[in-house]
Design a protein around this motif. Structure first.
Motif, PDB file in Angstrom:
ATOM      1  N   LYS A 204       0.836  -1.201   0.000  1.00 32.66           N
ATOM      2  CA  LYS A 204       0.000   0.000   0.000  1.00 32.66           C
ATOM      3  C   LYS A 204       0.866   1.244   0.000  1.00 32.66           C
ATOM      4  O   LYS A 204       0.639   2.179  -0.764  1.00 32.66           O
ATOM      5  CB  LYS A 204      -0.850   0.018   1.271  1.00 32.66           C
ATOM      6  CG  LYS A 204      -2.148  -0.693   1.184  1.00 32.66           C
ATOM      7  CD  LYS A 204      -2.926  -0.399   2.453  1.00 32.66           C
ATOM      8  CE  LYS A 204      -4.242  -1.146   2.435  1.00 32.66           C
ATOM      9  NZ  LYS A 204      -5.017  -0.868   3.640  1.00 32.66           N
ATOM     10  N   SER A 205       1.874   1.236   0.876  1.00 35.89           N
ATOM     11  CA  SER A 205       2.698   2.415   1.041  1.00 35.89           C
ATOM     12  C   SER A 205       3.442   2.752  -0.247  1.00 35.89           C
ATOM     13  O   SER A 205       3.558   3.923  -0.615  1.00 35.89           O
ATOM     14  CB  SER A 205       3.669   2.160   2.181  1.00 35.89           C
ATOM     15  OG  SER A 205       4.328   3.304   2.512  1.00 35.89           O
ATOM     16  N   VAL A 206       3.938   1.711  -0.956  1.00 31.39           N
ATOM     17  CA  VAL A 206       4.645   1.966  -2.216  1.00 31.39           C
ATOM     18  C   VAL A 206       3.686   2.558  -3.248  1.00 31.39           C
ATOM     19  O   VAL A 206       4.021   3.517  -3.960  1.00 31.39           O
ATOM     20  CB  VAL A 206       5.290   0.665  -2.745  1.00 31.39           C
ATOM     21  CG1 VAL A 206       5.843   0.877  -4.134  1.00 31.39           C
ATOM     22  CG2 VAL A 206       6.386   0.200  -1.823  1.00 31.39           C
ATOM     23  N   LEU A 243      -7.193  12.767  -1.640  1.00 33.63           N
ATOM     24  CA  LEU A 243      -8.335  12.020  -2.168  1.00 33.63           C
ATOM     25  C   LEU A 243      -7.875  10.722  -2.808  1.00 33.63           C
ATOM     26  O   LEU A 243      -8.483   9.655  -2.611  1.00 33.63           O
ATOM     27  CB  LEU A 243      -9.092  12.870  -3.190  1.00 33.63           C
ATOM     28  CG  LEU A 243      -9.855  14.050  -2.600  1.00 33.63           C
ATOM     29  CD1 LEU A 243     -10.555  14.832  -3.689  1.00 33.63           C
ATOM     30  CD2 LEU A 243     -10.889  13.556  -1.601  1.00 33.63           C
ATOM     31  N   ALA A 244      -6.784  10.794  -3.590  1.00 29.07           N
ATOM     32  CA  ALA A 244      -6.299   9.589  -4.272  1.00 29.07           C
ATOM     33  C   ALA A 244      -5.882   8.531  -3.251  1.00 29.07           C
ATOM     34  O   ALA A 244      -6.182   7.340  -3.417  1.00 29.07           O
ATOM     35  CB  ALA A 244      -5.119   9.943  -5.178  1.00 29.07           C
ATOM     36  N   VAL A 245      -5.206   8.973  -2.181  1.00 33.17           N
ATOM     37  CA  VAL A 245      -4.749   8.009  -1.173  1.00 33.17           C
ATOM     38  C   VAL A 245      -5.940   7.322  -0.500  1.00 33.17           C
ATOM     39  O   VAL A 245      -6.005   6.101  -0.392  1.00 33.17           O
ATOM     40  CB  VAL A 245      -3.867   8.715  -0.115  1.00 33.17           C
ATOM     41  CG1 VAL A 245      -3.716   7.852   1.114  1.00 33.17           C
ATOM     42  CG2 VAL A 245      -2.505   9.027  -0.688  1.00 33.17           C
ATOM     43  N   LEU A 246      -6.935   8.131  -0.097  1.00 35.02           N
ATOM     44  CA  LEU A 246      -8.077   7.547   0.605  1.00 35.02           C
ATOM     45  C   LEU A 246      -8.879   6.642  -0.318  1.00 35.02           C
ATOM     46  O   LEU A 246      -9.329   5.562   0.077  1.00 35.02           O
ATOM     47  CB  LEU A 246      -8.958   8.656   1.174  1.00 35.02           C
ATOM     48  CG  LEU A 246      -8.273   9.468   2.268  1.00 35.02           C
ATOM     49  CD1 LEU A 246      -9.084  10.686   2.638  1.00 35.02           C
ATOM     50  CD2 LEU A 246      -8.045   8.601   3.484  1.00 35.02           C
ATOM     51  N   ASP A 249      -6.915   3.490  -1.088  1.00 34.52           N
ATOM     52  CA  ASP A 249      -6.816   2.648   0.098  1.00 34.52           C
ATOM     53  C   ASP A 249      -8.006   1.715   0.186  1.00 34.52           C
ATOM     54  O   ASP A 249      -7.859   0.540   0.526  1.00 34.52           O
ATOM     55  CB  ASP A 249      -6.742   3.516   1.351  1.00 34.52           C
ATOM     56  CG  ASP A 249      -6.630   2.668   2.604  1.00 34.52           C
ATOM     57  OD1 ASP A 249      -5.715   1.834   2.627  1.00 34.52           O
ATOM     58  OD2 ASP A 249      -7.434   2.821   3.524  1.00 34.52           O
ATOM     59  N   PHE A 250      -9.193   2.227  -0.165  1.00 33.84           N
ATOM     60  CA  PHE A 250     -10.364   1.351  -0.108  1.00 33.84           C
ATOM     61  C   PHE A 250     -10.202   0.184  -1.075  1.00 33.84           C
ATOM     62  O   PHE A 250     -10.443  -0.967  -0.727  1.00 33.84           O
ATOM     63  CB  PHE A 250     -11.631   2.135  -0.448  1.00 33.84           C
ATOM     64  CG  PHE A 250     -12.842   1.270  -0.495  1.00 33.84           C
ATOM     65  CD1 PHE A 250     -13.427   0.837   0.683  1.00 33.84           C
ATOM     66  CD2 PHE A 250     -13.365   0.837  -1.693  1.00 33.84           C
ATOM     67  CE1 PHE A 250     -14.520   0.007   0.650  1.00 33.84           C
ATOM     68  CE2 PHE A 250     -14.460   0.008  -1.729  1.00 33.84           C
ATOM     69  CZ  PHE A 250     -15.044  -0.408  -0.554  1.00 33.84           C
ATOM     70  N   PHE A 251      -9.764   0.480  -2.307  1.00 35.84           N
ATOM     71  CA  PHE A 251      -9.640  -0.607  -3.292  1.00 35.84           C
ATOM     72  C   PHE A 251      -8.562  -1.607  -2.873  1.00 35.84           C
ATOM     73  O   PHE A 251      -8.751  -2.814  -2.974  1.00 35.84           O
ATOM     74  CB  PHE A 251      -9.325  -0.027  -4.672  1.00 35.84           C
ATOM     75  CG  PHE A 251     -10.522   0.601  -5.300  1.00 35.84           C
ATOM     76  CD1 PHE A 251     -11.593  -0.167  -5.718  1.00 35.84           C
ATOM     77  CD2 PHE A 251     -10.600   1.975  -5.447  1.00 35.84           C
ATOM     78  CE1 PHE A 251     -12.710   0.411  -6.263  1.00 35.84           C
ATOM     79  CE2 PHE A 251     -11.723   2.562  -5.988  1.00 35.84           C
ATOM     80  CZ  PHE A 251     -12.778   1.780  -6.405  1.00 35.84           C
ATOM     81  N   LEU A 252      -7.418  -1.076  -2.405  1.00 38.38           N
ATOM     82  CA  LEU A 252      -6.343  -1.987  -2.001  1.00 38.38           C
ATOM     83  C   LEU A 252      -6.799  -2.861  -0.842  1.00 38.38           C
ATOM     84  O   LEU A 252      -6.520  -4.065  -0.809  1.00 38.38           O
ATOM     85  CB  LEU A 252      -5.098  -1.185  -1.601  1.00 38.38           C
ATOM     86  CG  LEU A 252      -4.363  -0.541  -2.767  1.00 38.38           C
ATOM     87  CD1 LEU A 252      -3.251   0.348  -2.264  1.00 38.38           C
ATOM     88  CD2 LEU A 252      -3.793  -1.603  -3.679  1.00 38.38           C
ATOM     89  N   PHE A 257      -7.605  -7.619   1.806  1.00 36.80           N
ATOM     90  CA  PHE A 257      -8.206  -8.202   3.004  1.00 36.80           C
ATOM     91  C   PHE A 257      -9.677  -8.537   2.798  1.00 36.80           C
ATOM     92  O   PHE A 257     -10.337  -9.005   3.708  1.00 36.80           O
ATOM     93  CB  PHE A 257      -8.078  -7.226   4.181  1.00 36.80           C
ATOM     94  CG  PHE A 257      -6.671  -6.782   4.431  1.00 36.80           C
ATOM     95  CD1 PHE A 257      -5.746  -7.675   4.947  1.00 36.80           C
ATOM     96  CD2 PHE A 257      -6.276  -5.497   4.153  1.00 36.80           C
ATOM     97  CE1 PHE A 257      -4.454  -7.272   5.174  1.00 36.80           C
ATOM     98  CE2 PHE A 257      -4.975  -5.088   4.378  1.00 36.80           C
ATOM     99  CZ  PHE A 257      -4.065  -5.984   4.894  1.00 36.80           C
ATOM    100  N   GLY A 258     -10.201  -8.257   1.592  1.00 40.57           N
ATOM    101  CA  GLY A 258     -11.639  -8.366   1.389  1.00 40.57           C
ATOM    102  C   GLY A 258     -12.180  -9.771   1.570  1.00 40.57           C
ATOM    103  O   GLY A 258     -13.234  -9.973   2.171  1.00 40.57           O
ATOM    104  N   GLU A 259     -11.458 -10.796   1.061  1.00 36.85           N
ATOM    105  CA  GLU A 259     -12.051 -12.134   1.026  1.00 36.85           C
ATOM    106  C   GLU A 259     -11.885 -12.892   2.333  1.00 36.85           C
ATOM    107  O   GLU A 259     -12.480 -13.940   2.514  1.00 36.85           O
ATOM    108  CB  GLU A 259     -11.484 -12.946  -0.151  1.00 36.85           C
ATOM    109  CG  GLU A 259     -10.107 -13.513   0.041  1.00 36.85           C
ATOM    110  CD  GLU A 259      -9.040 -12.511  -0.328  1.00 36.85           C
ATOM    111  OE1 GLU A 259      -8.178 -12.842  -1.133  1.00 36.85           O
ATOM    112  OE2 GLU A 259      -9.080 -11.372   0.184  1.00 36.85           O
ATOM    113  N   VAL A 260     -11.063 -12.350   3.256  1.00 34.31           N
ATOM    114  CA  VAL A 260     -10.845 -13.076   4.515  1.00 34.31           C
ATOM    115  C   VAL A 260     -12.079 -12.942   5.402  1.00 34.31           C
ATOM    116  O   VAL A 260     -12.573 -11.840   5.577  1.00 34.31           O
ATOM    117  CB  VAL A 260      -9.592 -12.533   5.251  1.00 34.31           C
ATOM    118  CG1 VAL A 260      -9.433 -13.240   6.582  1.00 34.31           C
ATOM    119  CG2 VAL A 260      -8.388 -12.761   4.393  1.00 34.31           C
TER     120      VAL A 260
END
Lengths: 260, 153
Positions: A204-206, A243-246, A249-252, A257-260
């Motif tokens: 994410k950070s990269v 705005l781009a970061v936020l 972040d949701f998509f990443l 972590f979405g499927e766990v």
């Protein structure tokens, strides 16, 4: 009505051409031929400006965010008699979300705006044009080192932020509020997975680093060369990168972590 | 020499980053316990795995020895099959080992406890444990309790 449709078309076209120019600038800055030795020095120079000088704000805010997490988490968890889970809560929220996102937001405010203003002033005072006159490509000499410095610095800053935050949470939770130090760290180690949490946070950070620095150098390189233009571009850098970061972040998060 | 101090500060910065990565790996995520000693895979057949998730702990005598890596439903026997990865360091489980789904604390996470038996031959990679005890479903327990109460009267 016709005017309105034309207006929509005009703004779409200008957005697209903005995006195209930004991509061209980025590609030329990254893949252009360059004198590696000289530019490596310039990059180190910029890492100092962009990264090392941001250390104080990153460490202070990391410490306080970790301490706040420790305090808030303790008051909530203690209601359920499970304050041992404090370490887990602090570490997971820092490694997964707060570390990369808050570091990127602070970075956009502290370093991104400065990059835009610096490159913008170079353009306004026609330093970029003079560089071109003497046969030096400003994209490689000015933009590329700043871009790489941002991409290298932000993940390091984010690592430091997360570490300091965990220590801040431990300071409040263990030293002040009396959570058992063994269960604090053991719960943390049991629930945080290196590849799942720490490594994904670094990815994410990269991504944030590339986006924020890209926006900053593009806004600086492409602004209207007046004092008002510099002011507007600096504002745009901070607003767009936040705005781009936020948003990203949701998509990443959804992908990682979405499927766990 | 134009940038000696600058190089020093950047070098410190990068080293600080590396140190923090090490701190996160060792202290925060406890990377040491997942060494490269390899692992083998066991399965267990449960009637009910309610509440168990992948990445849950597998423990023996309270010590974590592995993780749950998969939970699937077996159509033929109408039971749940849980796949576990056990560290190669702990390969001494007899063939009549029993597995039960336990809960950490009253409302804590579910994990699997293994209890070895007396059989001289050991479980190997890919073996299935049939001697299992399912998860306790609180609703069923309360239901049974209420039923007993009403039949007592």
């Amino acid at each position: 009505m016709i005017d309105w449709i034309a207006g929509v078309g005009r703004s779409t076209l200008s957005q697209l051409s903005d995006l195209g120019r930004a991509t061209l600038i980025l590609m030329q800055a990254i893949f252009g031929r360059s004198n590696v030795g000289v530019h490596w020095h310039l990059t180190i120079d910029q890492i100092h400006v962009v990264g090392v000088l941001s250390l104080s704000i990153i460490i202070v805010s990391g410490l306080f965010i970790g301490m706040v997490l420790g305090l808030q988490g303790y008051t909530i968890l203690t209601d359920y008699g499970s304050e041992q889970a404090l370490g887990q809560m602090v570490a997971l929220s820092l490694t997964r979300e707060l570390g990369p996102v808050v570091t990127a937001l602070l970075f956009a405010g502290r370093a991104g705006s400065a990059l835009t203003a610096e490159i913008g002033l170079m353009k306004a005072t026609e330093q970029l044009a003079s560089l071109e006159m003497i046969g030096v490509d400003p994209l490689r000499r000015v933009v590329a080192p700043r871009f790489w410095a941002g991409v290298i610095s932000l993940p390091i800053l984010s690592l430091i932020f997360v570490s300091v935050g965990c220590l801040g949470g431990a300071l409040v939770g263990v030293s002040w509020l009396g959570v058992d130090s063994g269960s604090f760290w053991a719960n943390m180690q049991a629930s945080v997975d290196f590849s799942e949490d720490v490594f994904n946070g670094m990815i994410k950070s990269v991504v944030f680093a590339v986006v924020v620095t890209w926006i900053a150098v593009y806004q600086g390189y492409d602004l209207v060369p007046t004092s008002e233009g510099i002011a507007r571009a600096t504002t745009k850098t901070v607003v767009y990168s936040s705005l781009a970061v936020l948003g990203l972040d949701f998509f990443l998060t959804a992908v990682m972590f979405g499927e766990v | 020499m134009y940038s000696r101090r600058l190089e020093l500060s950047v070098g410190t910065f990068v080293l600080l980053g590396a140190f923090c990565l090490g701190f996160l790996a060792l202290e925060v995520s406890g990377l040491t316990q997942t060494g490269d000693s390899g692992s083998y895979r066991l399965s267990a057949r449960f009637d009910n795995v309610a509440g168990l998730t992948t990445r849950a702990k597998v423990s023996a005598a309270g010590v974590t020895i592995g993780r749950v890596v998969g939970i699937r439903y077996d159509d033929a026997t109408a039971a749940a099959i849980v796949d576990m990865e056990i560290s190669q360091d702990f390969a001494q489980f007899s063939e009549d080992t029993s597995a039960s789904i336990l809960t950490a604390g009253l409302l804590g996470e579910k994990y699997i406890g293994l209890l070895t038996g007396g059989d001289p031959s050991n479980l190997k990679d890919g073996d299935v444990i049939y001697d299992t005890q399912s998860a306790i479903v609180l609703e069923e327990l309360i239901g049974k309790f209420l039923l007993n109460m009403s039949s007592d009267k």
